[in-house]
Design a protein around this motif. Structure first.
Motif, PDB file in Angstrom:
ATOM      1  N   PRO A   1       0.822  -1.212   0.000  1.00  0.00           N
ATOM      2  CA  PRO A   1       0.000   0.000   0.000  1.00  0.00           C
ATOM      3  C   PRO A   1       0.855   1.260   0.000  1.00  0.00           C
ATOM      4  CG  PRO A   1      -0.719  -1.503   1.739  1.00  0.00           C
ATOM      5  CD  PRO A   1       0.485  -2.117   1.114  1.00  0.00           C
TER       6      PRO A   1
ATOM      7  N   ILE B   1       2.260   1.902  -3.572  1.00  0.00           N
ATOM      8  CA  ILE B   1       1.230   2.431  -4.468  1.00  0.00           C
ATOM      9  C   ILE B   1       0.858   3.852  -4.080  1.00  0.00           C
ATOM     10  CG2 ILE B   1      -1.139   2.108  -5.262  1.00  0.00           C
ATOM     11  CD1 ILE B   1      -0.678  -0.912  -4.790  1.00  0.00           C
TER      12      ILE B   1
ATOM     13  N   ILE C   1      -5.799   0.819 -10.866  1.00  0.00           N
ATOM     14  CA  ILE C   1      -6.896   0.617  -9.927  1.00  0.00           C
ATOM     15  C   ILE C   1      -7.393   1.937  -9.366  1.00  0.00           C
ATOM     16  CG2 ILE C   1      -6.385  -1.721  -9.118  1.00  0.00           C
ATOM     17  CD1 ILE C   1      -5.067  -0.134  -6.684  1.00  0.00           C
ATOM     18  N   PRO C   2      -8.690   1.917  -8.980  1.00  0.00           N
ATOM     19  CA  PRO C   2      -9.222   3.121  -8.348  1.00  0.00           C
ATOM     20  C   PRO C   2      -8.388   3.437  -7.115  1.00  0.00           C
ATOM     21  CG  PRO C   2     -10.877   1.362  -8.442  1.00  0.00           C
ATOM     22  CD  PRO C   2      -9.636   0.823  -9.032  1.00  0.00           C
ATOM     23  N   PHE C   3      -8.087   4.670  -6.951  1.00  0.00           N
ATOM     24  CA  PHE C   3      -7.180   5.037  -5.882  1.00  0.00           C
ATOM     25  C   PHE C   3      -7.652   6.307  -5.221  1.00  0.00           C
ATOM     26  CE2 PHE C   3      -3.681   7.881  -4.709  1.00  0.00           C
ATOM     27  CZ  PHE C   3      -3.089   7.133  -3.723  1.00  0.00           C
ATOM     28  N   GLU C   4      -7.518   6.320  -3.915  1.00  0.00           N
ATOM     29  CA  GLU C   4      -7.848   7.534  -3.201  1.00  0.00           C
ATOM     30  C   GLU C   4      -6.641   7.896  -2.355  1.00  0.00           C
ATOM     31  OE1 GLU C   4     -11.090   8.970   0.049  1.00  0.00           O
ATOM     32  OE2 GLU C   4     -11.630   7.309  -1.254  1.00  0.00           O
ATOM     33  N   ALA C   5      -6.153   9.116  -2.535  1.00  0.00           N
ATOM     34  CA  ALA C   5      -4.978   9.522  -1.764  1.00  0.00           C
ATOM     35  C   ALA C   5      -5.368   9.632  -0.300  1.00  0.00           C
ATOM     36  CB  ALA C   5      -4.452  10.854  -2.271  1.00  0.00           C
ATOM     37  N   SER C   6      -4.740   8.820   0.528  1.00  0.00           N
ATOM     38  CA  SER C   6      -5.057   8.895   1.945  1.00  0.00           C
ATOM     39  C   SER C   6      -4.481  10.178   2.501  1.00  0.00           C
ATOM     40  CB  SER C   6      -4.452   7.702   2.670  1.00  0.00           C
ATOM     41  OG  SER C   6      -3.058   7.713   2.526  1.00  0.00           O
ATOM     42  N   THR C   7      -5.132  10.666   3.522  1.00  0.00           N
ATOM     43  CA  THR C   7      -4.590  11.843   4.192  1.00  0.00           C
ATOM     44  C   THR C   7      -3.957  11.386   5.488  1.00  0.00           C
ATOM     45  OG1 THR C   7      -6.724  12.145   5.206  1.00  0.00           O
ATOM     46  CG2 THR C   7      -6.265  13.436   3.235  1.00  0.00           C
TER      47      THR C   7
ATOM     48  N   VAL D   1      -5.939  -0.123  -0.958  1.00  0.00           N
ATOM     49  CA  VAL D   1      -5.511   1.119  -1.596  1.00  0.00           C
ATOM     50  C   VAL D   1      -6.713   1.948  -2.043  1.00  0.00           C
ATOM     51  CG1 VAL D   1      -4.287   2.063  -3.567  1.00  0.00           C
ATOM     52  CG2 VAL D   1      -3.312   0.151  -2.318  1.00  0.00           C
ATOM     53  N   ALA D   2      -7.738   1.258  -2.549  1.00  0.00           N
ATOM     54  CA  ALA D   2      -8.916   1.964  -3.049  1.00  0.00           C
ATOM     55  C   ALA D   2      -9.624   2.724  -1.934  1.00  0.00           C
ATOM     56  CB  ALA D   2      -9.870   0.984  -3.711  1.00  0.00           C
TER      57      ALA D   2
ATOM     58  N   GLY E   1      -8.137   4.375   0.344  1.00  0.00           N
ATOM     59  CA  GLY E   1      -7.347   5.531   0.767  1.00  0.00           C
ATOM     60  C   GLY E   1      -6.524   5.290   2.010  1.00  0.00           C
ATOM     61  N   VAL E   2      -6.060   4.061   2.202  1.00  0.00           N
ATOM     62  CA  VAL E   2      -5.206   3.786   3.354  1.00  0.00           C
ATOM     63  C   VAL E   2      -3.836   3.315   2.880  1.00  0.00           C
ATOM     64  CG1 VAL E   2      -4.806   2.156   5.245  1.00  0.00           C
ATOM     65  CG2 VAL E   2      -6.956   3.385   5.097  1.00  0.00           C
ATOM     66  N   MET E   3      -2.794   3.929   3.427  1.00  0.00           N
ATOM     67  CA  MET E   3      -1.436   3.614   3.029  1.00  0.00           C
ATOM     68  C   MET E   3      -0.703   2.848   4.116  1.00  0.00           C
ATOM     69  SD  MET E   3       1.046   6.394   1.291  1.00  0.00           S
ATOM     70  CE  MET E   3       2.119   6.736   2.653  1.00  0.00           C
TER      71      MET E   3
END
Lengths: 357, 76
Positions: A131, A134, A207-213, B43-44, B46-48
């Protein structure tokens, strides 16, 4: 995944429970003077134990070895505990998300250097490697900088630095840090120059991706302190046997073992020992605390410094479990390039030390 | 309430799932708890940094395991 159970500090349970702010804060306030008093009293206590309670002769081989062990063992463990507590507390303020956002603002060689340096302090666990990889790539951190981070984070960390410092002195600790960061910096920079984005597994970019904060991290003094205490318990609880074994071996070698045992195979004159040490070290996995006692033995028995440090870097920086995990995001060409460049970098560091020192 | 625990399956992720369940039971509301273990799904969301806690699609915690009491607050 069972791979990651022993490959990082996150393997052990990390319960954050128990005392609230005042209780844990009060506990610390009481513990600090006790810690200092105990630390200052270690030397006389060790001498008393070795030469009085055990009745050994001061100046004799056995007496000095035992005195060394009963002094150095508790000393290193106490220092380790204090340092890990402090560092873990500070690390609750540093999140991979913040490191990522900082890196995404930079490009070129500067981003590689920054990534290699931030890798020292940013908490990292190889079970989060995918994770994280990515997340970095998708928000625009250059691929090369992402690799610089991936090399530096496990190889150069606070526990490794501290142990090198306490067992081998500041010179070797500094050398290890600087060259570790250099290997991470240069290998990431080369990978960036090679423009290997097309060798990522396609899903990484698709893949769908959301930038985590950075939200969702620990907040508040009590939570941070509890996390730090827990991390200290986990780390010290895991590494103390290795450290004691390392010191016991060191104490024994003080006067007993022939120091030239390994000199023929791992000494300066055997140039091939460096690549061999790296070749042996890459598939092995151990964290810094597990490998340092072995390094201590190698050095004491006549291995050259460059050979021993290269071995340590290969074991901590590259590993089979991590390779298997990273295979999910990169194609074999990129994976092989990555392993090859880092391994060559480590070999060069080994040669450099063997020539210089 | 939909609770998702994100992580590839290391010890911390399991611990987080246990605590989330305990916290949710304590609240007495209806809930479903799902473990999200595949990387694309993590990942989708929003967790890294795993383990992550997602409640009704909102990331509530990541990179550490909060206490049961803290999770209860996050679930409210």
């Amino acid at each position: 995944m069972t791979l990651d159970t022993n490959s990082c500090g996150c393997a052990g349970p990390a319960p954050v429970s128990g005392p609230g702010f005042w209780k844990s804060g009060g506990w610390l306030l009481a513990a600090l003077p006790a810690w200092i008093a105990l630390y200052l009293g270690l030397k006389p206590m060790a001498d008393w134990l070795a030469f009085h309670a055990f009745g050994l002769q001061p100046g004799s081989r056995l007496g000095e070895a035992v005195a060394f062990f009963v002094y150095d063992g508790p000393k290193v463990l106490m220092l380790l505990g204090a340092v890990v507590l402090g560092v873990s507390f500070v690390q609750t303020f540093i999140s991979p998300e913040r490191t990522r956002d900082l890196l995404a603002k930079h490009t070129g060689a500067w981003s590689n250097l920054l990534a290699a340096v931030l890798g020292i302090a940013t908490p990292f666990c190889s079970c989060s490697a995918v994770p994280l990889f990515i997340g970095f790539v998708r928000v625009g951190v250059p691929l090369g900088a992402t690799f610089s981070f991936l090399v530096s984070a496990p190889m150069v960390n606070e526990v490794a630095l501290f142990l090198l410092l306490s067992l081998f002195g500041w010179r070797i600790a500094l050398l290890y840090t600087v060259t570790g960061v250099a290997v991470a910096f240069v290998s990431g920079w080369i990978i960036g120059k090679l423009r290997m984005e097309k060798h990522l597994e396609p899903w990484v970019l698709d893949i769908p991706f959301e930038a985590s904060t950075a939200t969702g991290g620990p907040r508040g003094f009590s939570v941070r302190l509890e996390l730090a205490l827990q991390a200290t318990k986990d780390i010290v609880g895991k590494v103390w046997p290795y450290i004691l074994i390392g010191i016991a071996v060191g104490a024994f070698l003080h006067g007993y073992a022939p120091a030239e045992l390994l000199a023929r195979f791992m000494g300066k004159s055997a140039w091939w020992s460096v690549p061999l040490a790296v070749l042996v070290g890459v598939p092995l996995y151990a964290n810094a605390a597990g490998i340092i006692p072995i390094v201590q033995v190698l050095l004491a028995k006549g291995a050259a410094l460059g050979t021993a440090l290269a071995f340590m870097m290969a074991v901590t920086g590259l590993s089979l479990p991590e390779t298997v995990i990273l295979r999910k995001v990169m194609r074999p060409v990129l994976l092989a390039t990555f392993l090859g460049i880092v391994a060559v970098g480590i070999v060069l560091v080994g040669f450099l030390f063997n020539v210089l020192m | 309430m939909k609770i998702e625990v994100l992580g590839s399956g290391c010890a911390k992720c399991k611990l987080l799932a246990e605590r989330a369940e305990e916290a949710a039971r304590g609240l007495g509301t209806e809930f479903t708890l799902v473990k999200v273990t595949e990387y694309p799904d993590i990942v989708a969301r929003g967790v890294m940094s795993t383990p992550g806690l997602v409640v009704d699609g909102v990331v509530k915690s990541q990179g550490h395991v909060p206490t049961v009491a803290a999770i209860r607050e996050l679930l409210r």
